[in-house]
Write an enzyme that holds these catalytic residues in place. Sequence first.
Site, PDB file in Angstrom:
ATOM      1  N   GLU A   1       0.699  -1.345   0.429  1.00  0.00           N
ATOM      2  CA  GLU A   1       0.273   0.092   0.022  1.00  0.00           C
ATOM      3  C   GLU A   1       0.672   0.654   0.389  1.00  0.00           C
ATOM      4  OE1 GLU A   1      -3.376   0.467  -0.501  1.00  0.00           O
ATOM      5  OE2 GLU A   1      -3.555  -2.097  -0.112  1.00  0.00           O
TER       6      GLU A   1
ATOM      7  N   ARG B   1       0.645   3.911  -3.144  1.00  0.00           N
ATOM      8  CA  ARG B   1       0.294   5.259  -3.175  1.00  0.00           C
ATOM      9  C   ARG B   1       0.713   6.084  -2.580  1.00  0.00           C
ATOM     10  NH1 ARG B   1      -5.186   3.858   0.131  1.00  0.00           N
ATOM     11  NH2 ARG B   1      -5.678   1.199  -0.814  1.00  0.00           N
TER      12      ARG B   1
ATOM     13  N   GLU C   1     -12.292   0.898 -11.204  1.00  0.00           N
ATOM     14  CA  GLU C   1     -11.746  -0.295 -11.450  1.00  0.00           C
ATOM     15  C   GLU C   1     -12.671  -0.301 -12.420  1.00  0.00           C
ATOM     16  OE1 GLU C   1     -10.926  -0.787  -8.641  1.00  0.00           O
ATOM     17  OE2 GLU C   1      -9.129  -1.308  -8.383  1.00  0.00           O
TER      18      GLU C   1
ATOM     19  N   THR D   1      -0.901   1.422 -10.541  1.00  0.00           N
ATOM     20  CA  THR D   1      -1.616   0.691 -10.164  1.00  0.00           C
ATOM     21  C   THR D   1      -2.940   1.762  -9.926  1.00  0.00           C
ATOM     22  OG1 THR D   1      -3.106  -1.471  -9.267  1.00  0.00           O
ATOM     23  CG2 THR D   1      -1.479  -0.659  -7.653  1.00  0.00           C
TER      24      THR D   1
END
Length: 456
Positions: A118, A122, A361, A445
């Site tokens: 994470e 991020r 998504e 992503t």
Amino acid sequence: MNFTQRLHLLTALLLVFSIAGKSQKSFTAQEKSAECEKIKAACLHAWKGYKKYAPGFDALKPISKTGHNWYGTSFLMTPVDAFDTFYLLGLTNEANEAKEMVISSLNFNVDAEVQLFEVNIRLLGGLLSSYELSQDRRLLELAKNLGTRLLPAFNSPTGMPYRFVNLKTGKTRDPLSNPAEIGTYLLEFGKLTGLTGDSTFYRVAKQAAFEVFKRRSDIDLVGTTIDVNTGEWKNTESQIGARIDSYYEYLFKAWLLFGDTDCKQAWEIHNKAIKKYLLTEVPSGCYFTRVDMKSGKETHSLYGALDAFYAGILALSGDSATARKIQKGNFYMWKKFHPEPEEFNFRTGRVTDPSYALRPENIESCFYLYRATKDQAYLWMGQQMINDILTKCKTEAGFSQVKNVKTLELSDSMESFFLAETLKYAYLLFAPEEVVDLGKIVFNTEAHPLRMTSDK
Ligand code: DMJ
């Protein structure tokens, strides 16, 4: 055909006709611009709420109107994740505000155990893209500092990283990991290598991803859980969503971003197997099912919000024909429940996880498909999804996740990816193509744009 199957078929047909009808009509430049303004307003609303009720925290809790930190202390997830969205949307004041918070307060010299995956997608991804967009070297220094503190996680017997690492002490924990949490470092660590000249970053990231690849089954699939100490699979169910998704995504995108042909070959091998064993067509559309990685036999016919990203990857890779079929399933999933559930059984229609976490998504795949095909159907789909989010998830302080898509009960969380990804892809779907040239940048992503260093 039983009653449930007939009902499914009828809903699917109605959906196809409604989209086919609307797709005759093209969006005018004015209508597209109105969509962009709507999304900018949503961004401003979310940011205003964050600044008012959760300034300096990782994230806003939009119902209780407070802040939330992931690891006891704040790493400013929301401003780091949001900066490049503000930048691309032309929200200059907000971009400056976010950057100022990051430069003045972000500190990684903290005794805190963080989840490598994470923090990488991020924070490291966000800092690197912010640096490339703003050219402010302080952001690169922060990225390098963070990247260096993440390296001890890769000191396992196999080179596959542990799930957690202490940023101050380098202490690691949790060897039971998964392909996504092992293989999703190629882009950020590769970019860091490119920008700092230190080859360690890409080397460890690539080794980790290929330790997974070399443990693929004879039919070229990977499982869901693996022990990074022994390299043994602990759960051999193979699927496309949570815990595997971005491992595949990064193999393909490392080829795009850096021209790494090993990654391209690995992705092609997996992609062939995914299409052979997971791709399943039912009347409402195409979905990826779950199978055993060794036999290829179906284990559970479950699909959900996270799985929806793969249509976008396929569109980006040039396989729009398959991407279109999957997007038909993605949109069916959205329209049947609007918003989509986290997970449902695509054969029976039964919802197995009714939450909607403000995930990007499905809209992300509309964006890539629209760029690849220019088919207006994807604008219509995206518009409906965005409208649902902006009307059903809006609260006084920001936007809330949905606890149950059937009752529309909300839950007290606005994850930073809502600003980083959901609103960014929503905007880019309608914005002029010059805002983002997919021949020059690759999104990580978490939708952080990184500049290509190859000519792919
Ligand atoms: C994001 O943090 C990333 O897109 C990740 O790859 C999957 N989960 C969320 C969004 O749904």
